[in-house]
Design a protein around this motif. Structure first.
Motif, mmCIF file in Angstrom:
data_model
loop_
_atom_site.group_PDB
_atom_site.id
_atom_site.type_symbol
_atom_site.label_atom_id
_atom_site.label_comp_id
_atom_site.label_asym_id
_atom_site.label_seq_id
_atom_site.Cartn_x
_atom_site.Cartn_y
_atom_site.Cartn_z
ATOM 1 N N GLY A 70 48.417 -45.188 -29.052
ATOM 2 C CA GLY A 70 47.564 -45.408 -27.896
ATOM 3 C C GLY A 70 47.081 -46.839 -27.781
ATOM 4 N N ILE A 71 46.055 -47.049 -26.954
ATOM 5 C CA ILE A 71 45.531 -48.396 -26.705
ATOM 6 C C ILE A 71 45.079 -49.067 -27.999
ATOM 7 C CG2 ILE A 71 43.646 -49.695 -25.612
ATOM 8 C CD1 ILE A 71 43.762 -47.807 -23.270
ATOM 9 N N HIS A 72 44.337 -48.338 -28.831
ATOM 10 C CA HIS A 72 43.817 -48.914 -30.074
ATOM 11 C C HIS A 72 44.965 -49.394 -30.962
ATOM 12 C CE1 HIS A 72 41.110 -49.353 -33.568
ATOM 13 N NE2 HIS A 72 42.135 -48.878 -34.259
ATOM 14 N N ALA A 73 45.973 -48.549 -31.155
ATOM 15 C CA ALA A 73 47.091 -48.905 -32.022
ATOM 16 C C ALA A 73 47.871 -50.086 -31.456
ATOM 17 C CB ALA A 73 48.004 -47.700 -32.205
ATOM 18 N N ASN A 74 48.124 -50.080 -30.143
ATOM 19 C CA ASN A 74 48.873 -51.182 -29.535
ATOM 20 C C ASN A 74 48.110 -52.500 -29.622
ATOM 21 O OD1 ASN A 74 51.547 -50.518 -27.850
ATOM 22 N ND2 ASN A 74 50.272 -48.689 -27.903
ATOM 23 N N ASN A 75 46.789 -52.438 -29.491
ATOM 24 C CA ASN A 75 45.968 -53.643 -29.595
ATOM 25 C C ASN A 75 45.963 -54.221 -31.001
ATOM 26 O OD1 ASN A 75 44.905 -54.464 -27.105
ATOM 27 N ND2 ASN A 75 43.326 -52.883 -27.136
ATOM 28 N N ASN A 76 45.972 -53.344 -32.002
ATOM 29 C CA ASN A 76 45.812 -53.782 -33.378
ATOM 30 C C ASN A 76 47.117 -54.064 -34.113
ATOM 31 O OD1 ASN A 76 42.767 -53.589 -34.368
ATOM 32 N ND2 ASN A 76 43.103 -51.950 -32.886
ATOM 33 N N GLY A 108 62.621 -43.985 -23.024
ATOM 34 C CA GLY A 108 61.708 -45.100 -22.910
ATOM 35 C C GLY A 108 60.284 -44.655 -22.670
ATOM 36 N N SER A 109 59.584 -45.382 -21.802
ATOM 37 C CA SER A 109 58.181 -45.097 -21.513
ATOM 38 C C SER A 109 57.821 -45.711 -20.169
ATOM 39 C CB SER A 109 57.287 -45.694 -22.603
ATOM 40 O OG SER A 109 55.933 -45.690 -22.205
ATOM 41 N N SER A 110 56.904 -45.074 -19.459
ATOM 42 C CA SER A 110 56.497 -45.596 -18.154
ATOM 43 C C SER A 110 55.705 -46.896 -18.268
ATOM 44 C CB SER A 110 55.670 -44.553 -17.399
ATOM 45 O OG SER A 110 54.519 -44.189 -18.139
ATOM 46 N N CYS A 111 55.319 -47.294 -19.478
ATOM 47 C CA CYS A 111 54.601 -48.562 -19.632
ATOM 48 C C CYS A 111 55.501 -49.767 -19.383
ATOM 49 C CB CYS A 111 53.959 -48.661 -21.010
ATOM 50 S SG CYS A 111 55.148 -48.869 -22.344
ATOM 51 N N ILE A 112 56.781 -49.544 -19.145
ATOM 52 C CA ILE A 112 57.701 -50.635 -18.834
ATOM 53 C C ILE A 112 57.380 -51.277 -17.487
ATOM 54 C CG2 ILE A 112 59.579 -49.627 -20.189
ATOM 55 C CD1 ILE A 112 60.832 -48.777 -17.439
ATOM 56 N N TYR A 113 56.629 -50.569 -16.641
ATOM 57 C CA TYR A 113 56.407 -51.047 -15.283
ATOM 58 C C TYR A 113 55.207 -51.981 -15.192
ATOM 59 C CZ TYR A 113 59.775 -47.484 -13.946
ATOM 60 O OH TYR A 113 60.916 -46.727 -13.820
ATOM 61 N N PRO A 114 55.191 -52.847 -14.184
ATOM 62 C CA PRO A 114 54.071 -53.779 -14.018
ATOM 63 C C PRO A 114 52.729 -53.060 -13.886
ATOM 64 C CG PRO A 114 55.906 -54.440 -12.620
ATOM 65 C CD PRO A 114 56.258 -53.094 -13.188
ATOM 66 N N PRO A 133 48.523 -55.816 -20.490
ATOM 67 C CA PRO A 133 48.451 -56.604 -21.735
ATOM 68 C C PRO A 133 48.276 -55.773 -22.996
ATOM 69 C CG PRO A 133 47.083 -57.595 -20.025
ATOM 70 C CD PRO A 133 47.525 -56.264 -19.495
ATOM 71 N N THR A 134 47.580 -54.630 -22.903
ATOM 72 C CA THR A 134 47.289 -53.882 -24.124
ATOM 73 C C THR A 134 48.528 -53.288 -24.776
ATOM 74 O OG1 THR A 134 46.809 -51.911 -22.786
ATOM 75 C CG2 THR A 134 44.925 -53.290 -23.424
ATOM 76 N N ASN A 135 49.602 -53.060 -24.006
ATOM 77 C CA ASN A 135 50.812 -52.527 -24.639
ATOM 78 C C ASN A 135 52.070 -53.313 -24.273
ATOM 79 O OD1 ASN A 135 51.332 -51.662 -22.024
ATOM 80 N ND2 ASN A 135 50.855 -49.516 -22.434
ATOM 81 N N GLU A 136 51.897 -54.581 -23.932
ATOM 82 C CA GLU A 136 53.031 -55.405 -23.530
ATOM 83 C C GLU A 136 54.132 -55.485 -24.594
ATOM 84 O OE1 GLU A 136 53.160 -59.608 -21.370
ATOM 85 O OE2 GLU A 136 52.860 -59.799 -23.535
ATOM 86 N N PRO A 137 53.811 -55.696 -25.883
ATOM 87 C CA PRO A 137 54.893 -55.770 -26.880
ATOM 88 C C PRO A 137 55.747 -54.500 -26.933
ATOM 89 C CG PRO A 137 52.882 -56.697 -27.770
ATOM 90 C CD PRO A 137 52.506 -56.023 -26.475
#
Length: 324
Positions: A70-76, A108-114, A133-137
Motif C-alpha cells: 500500500g501507500i506506506h510500503a511504497n513510500n518507505n 499489471g496494476s491500474s497505478c500505471i495510469y497518470p 508520486p507515492t507509487n511511481e517506482p
C-alpha cells in the motif's frame, strides 16, 4: 484416447492473485499446472529461472509474481518496489521467450495510469501524464512489463498479453499492519477494534478519494478469459503499441463509503473518523472496462459480498495473515 494437456506455469502461485488463478485453472481438464514456491525457484535469479524453463517444458505462463504493498510500503521502500519487480518480470518474460513459450499473460496494476487521467481511465491514457508520486517506482516497473510484452510481440512474434486490474482484494491478501493495501488494512483494524471493544477507528485521509475494487476471483476469471481468447479476437480489440486490457467492475465508491461498509461487514459499532493529516493519494481511479466487456467478460462479485468473503478468510486465517 489420452487428452493432451497444456503445461501452464503460474508464477507467484502462493500470492493472492496467483492462488486465485490456480483455483480457476485447476478445474480445467486440459491443464497441467506447474508451480514453484520461493524455496524451489528464486525468481530474482536469472540463472535459476533459465534453468527452470530449460527443463519444465512450459506451454503458457501467468506472471502473477510481484512485490506489492500500500501507500506506506511504497513510500518507505521505493527502491525495493522498482528493482524487485523489474528483475522478476525481466527474468520470467525473457526466459519464456528464450525457451519457446509462445503465450504469456502479464498482470499489471491500474497505478500505471497518470494521477489526473480522465475518468474512467481508458487504456490509451498510458504515458499521457505524471504518475501518482507515492507509487511511481512500482508503476514504472509495471509499465516496463507491459512494454516488454509488447516488444517481444513486435520483434519476435510472441503472443504475450497484459491485463491491468483495478484495486484487488480477497482471500490470501496481505494483512500486514503497515504494508497492506486499503481493504485488508481496514478489515484488520476494524476487526481488532471490535475484539478490543474500541470506541473509534481512524481511517487515513479525508475519506473523499474514490476507488474501484475487484474481488480476486473475478480477476482470475478475467485473466483466464483473456488468455483463452483466440489471437484474432484479442488483436481486434488491441493495438501493437496498446496491447493491455483493463480489468475492473466499472463502479467505484468513496473511501468513506468503503470504511462504513467494512464496519458493517465486521460488526464494528463504534465511530469511524478520518485523519486528514495522512495522504489521500490519487483523487479518483476508475477504469474504463468497455474493451473487456466487448470481449465477453464482466465482473460478478459485488463489493459487500466480496468483503464478507475476504473477512471470513481473514478471521479463519488470522495467524497466517499476520506473518505475510
Amino acid at each position: 484416447m489420452t487428452m493432451e494437456r497444456k503445461r501452464i506455469f503460474v508464477a507467484g502461485h502462493r500470492g493472492m492473485v496467483g492462488s486465485a488463478i490456480v483455483r480457476q485453472l485447476a478445474v480445467h481438464d486440459d491443464v497441467e499446472l506447474i508451480t514453484r514456491d520461493r524455496h524451489e525457484l528464486d525468481l530474482m535469479s536469472q540463472a535459476a529461472v533459465d534453468e527452470f524453463f530449460s527443463t519444465a517444458q512450459v506451454d503458457e505462463v501467468y506472471l502473477a509474481a510481484a512485490k506489492v504493498g500500500g501507500i506506506h510500503a511504497n513510500n518507505n521502500y521505493p527502491a525495493d518496489f522498482i528493482h524487485d519487480n523489474l528483475v522478476m518480470e525481466a527474468n520470467i518474460i525473457g526466459a519464456a521467450h528464450r525457451y519457446g513459450v509462445q503465450k504469456l499473460l502479464f498482470l499489471g496494476s491500474s497505478c500505471i495510469y497518470p494521477k489526473f487521467a480522465e475518468q474512467p481511465i481508458r487504456e490509451d491514457s498510458l504515458l499521457t501524464g505524471e504518475l501518482e508520486p507515492t507509487n511511481e517506482p512500482y508503476a514504472i516497473a509495471k509499465i516496463a512489463g507491459i512494454k516488454l510484452c509488447e516488444s517481444f510481440n513486435r520483434q519476435h512474434g510472441r503472443d504475450y498479453r497484459s491485463v491491468m486490474p483495478t484495486n484487488l482484494y480477497g482471500p490470501h491478501d496481505n494483512f500486514h499492519p503497515e504494508n497492506s493495501h486499503v481493504i485488508p488494512a481496514l478489515l484488520r483494524r476494524f476487526h481488532g477494534a471490535k475484539v478490543n471493544g474500541d470506541a473509534e477507528v481512524s481511517v487515513w485521509g479525508s475519506g473523499k478519494p474514490m476507488r474501484e475494487f475487484l474481488h480476486v476471483d473475478d480477476m482470475a476469471a478475467a485473466s483466464v478469459h483473456v488468455m483463452e481468447l483466440d489471437g484474432s479476437t484479442y488483436e481486434a480489440h488491441t493495438q501493437p503499441m496498446l496491447s493491455h486490457i483493463n480489468v475492473g467492475t466499472g463502479v467505484d465508491c468513496t473511501i468513506r463509503e468503503l470504511a462504513e461498509t467494512i464496519a458493517r461487514v465486521v460488526g464494528f459499532e463504534g465511530e469511524v473518523t478520518f485523519d486528514t493529516s495522512k495522504p489521500d493519494g490519487t483523487p479518483r481511479k476508475l477504469l474504463d472496462v468497455s474493451r473487456l466487456k466487448n470481449l465477453g467478460w464482466q465482473a460478478s462479485v459485488s463489493l459487500e459480498e466480496g468483503l464478507r468473503d475476504a473477512y471470513d478468510w481473514y478471521v479463519n486465517n488470522v495467524e497466517q495473515a499476520r506473518v505475510f
